[in-house]
Design an enzyme around this catalytic site. Structure first.
Site, PDB file in Angstrom:
ATOM      1  N   PHE A 136     -41.317  31.848  11.702  1.00  0.00           N
ATOM      2  CA  PHE A 136     -41.367  32.953  12.656  1.00  0.00           C
ATOM      3  C   PHE A 136     -42.273  32.682  13.843  1.00  0.00           C
ATOM      4  O   PHE A 136     -43.431  32.280  13.682  1.00  0.00           O
ATOM      5  CB  PHE A 136     -41.920  34.221  11.984  1.00  0.00           C
ATOM      6  N   ASP A 137     -41.762  32.954  15.018  1.00  0.00           N
ATOM      7  CA  ASP A 137     -42.638  33.312  16.116  1.00  0.00           C
ATOM      8  C   ASP A 137     -43.134  34.724  15.811  1.00  0.00           C
ATOM      9  O   ASP A 137     -42.412  35.529  15.222  1.00  0.00           O
ATOM     10  CB  ASP A 137     -41.864  33.306  17.437  1.00  0.00           C
ATOM     11  N   VAL A 138     -44.355  35.029  16.193  1.00  0.00           N
ATOM     12  CA  VAL A 138     -44.923  36.346  15.877  1.00  0.00           C
ATOM     13  C   VAL A 138     -44.956  37.249  17.098  1.00  0.00           C
ATOM     14  O   VAL A 138     -44.400  38.354  17.100  1.00  0.00           O
ATOM     15  CB  VAL A 138     -46.338  36.203  15.276  1.00  0.00           C
ATOM     16  N   THR A 160     -41.646  38.562  18.692  1.00  0.00           N
ATOM     17  CA  THR A 160     -40.617  38.730  17.666  1.00  0.00           C
ATOM     18  C   THR A 160     -41.002  39.794  16.659  1.00  0.00           C
ATOM     19  O   THR A 160     -40.244  40.734  16.407  1.00  0.00           O
ATOM     20  CB  THR A 160     -40.388  37.388  16.926  1.00  0.00           C
TER      21      THR A 160
END
Length: 240
Positions: A12-14, A17
């Protein structure tokens, strides 16, 4: 692979996103704007932030993200033609990262996705800011592995960050690249470098988002929200 359920790990990009960083950034800029009785279009503010952030990340790839955000705060003021803020105001802007809000669907969707996948953070943030985000806006959702720019010594879209993540996925979980799905909003930070690395990706578009977009979009799956992705996975599993 043609099915979401065939993957074993979501990287994941945080910020962008899972965390609504555009709202967080705009909230963090309010004191500067209000002090100077200044108003600018949302898109203008975000474009200036993104440009200066990207330039600073290239210039100082080993700088902690919260310090980098502190560093570009006076640059933003200068670009907007505003008086220089105080050092205290710069620091407050940098310290705001950990309190940027989560998208409304994020926490529940992560819990649902975590029943099927290993959840891995691959973020341009620093460790302390992510700790604050996870403790606060993300409500303590457990991740199986957290990798930040501070760990790697470079910022996405640098391919070293993705190489590091793939190495950790293999070493810690025995999961090879073909079973990793990069899950992110930013075309610039995530999808284009993932494609260069041969990593499949799921674009969480977050309609209306400005930062990280490119005209030439690349992805293997596309969803408006993370909830939509969790819905698609569960539908797929229910019919398999």
């Amino acid at each position: 692979m043609s099915r979401l359920s065939e993957y074993r790990l979501l990287s994941f990009d945080v910020y962008g996103t899972l965390i609504d960083w555009e709202t967080g950034i705009l909230n963090g800029l309010k004191p500067l704007l209000e002090q100077n009785n200044a108003t600018f279009p949302r898109g203008k503010l975000l474009e200036v932030y993104h440009e200066l952030e990207r330039t600073q990340q290239t210039k100082t790839p080993d700088m902690k993200y919260s310090e980098l955000v502190t560093t570009i705060h006076p640059q933003i003021a200068e670009r907007l033609g505003l008086p220089a803020p105080t050092a205290e105001q710069d620091k407050a802007f940098g310290a705001s990262v950990g309190s940027w809000p989560a998208f409304p669907d994020t926490v529940e969707a992560l819990k649902r996705l975590g029943k099927h996948y290993k959840l891995v953070v691959l973020s341009n943030v620093d460790l302390e800011s992510f700790r604050l985000s996870n403790k606060g806006p993300l409500e303590g959702v457990p991740f199986d592995l957290v990798i930040t720019a501070q760990d790697v010594g470079s910022y996405k879209p640098d391919l070293r960050n993705f190489e590091y993540m793939l190495g950790q996925a293999e070493a810690k979980f025995g999961i090879e690249k073909s079973r990793v799905l990069q899950t992110a909003q930013s075309q610039f930070h995530d999808h284009h470098p993932a494609k260069k690395m041969g990593i499949k990706s799921s674009w969480i578009e977050r309609p209306g988002a400005i930062m990280g977009n490119k005209y030439d979009v690349v992805y293997d799956w596309r969803f408006d929200t993370l909830k939509d992705m969790a819905d698609a996975l569960e539908k797929e599993l229910s019919t398999s």
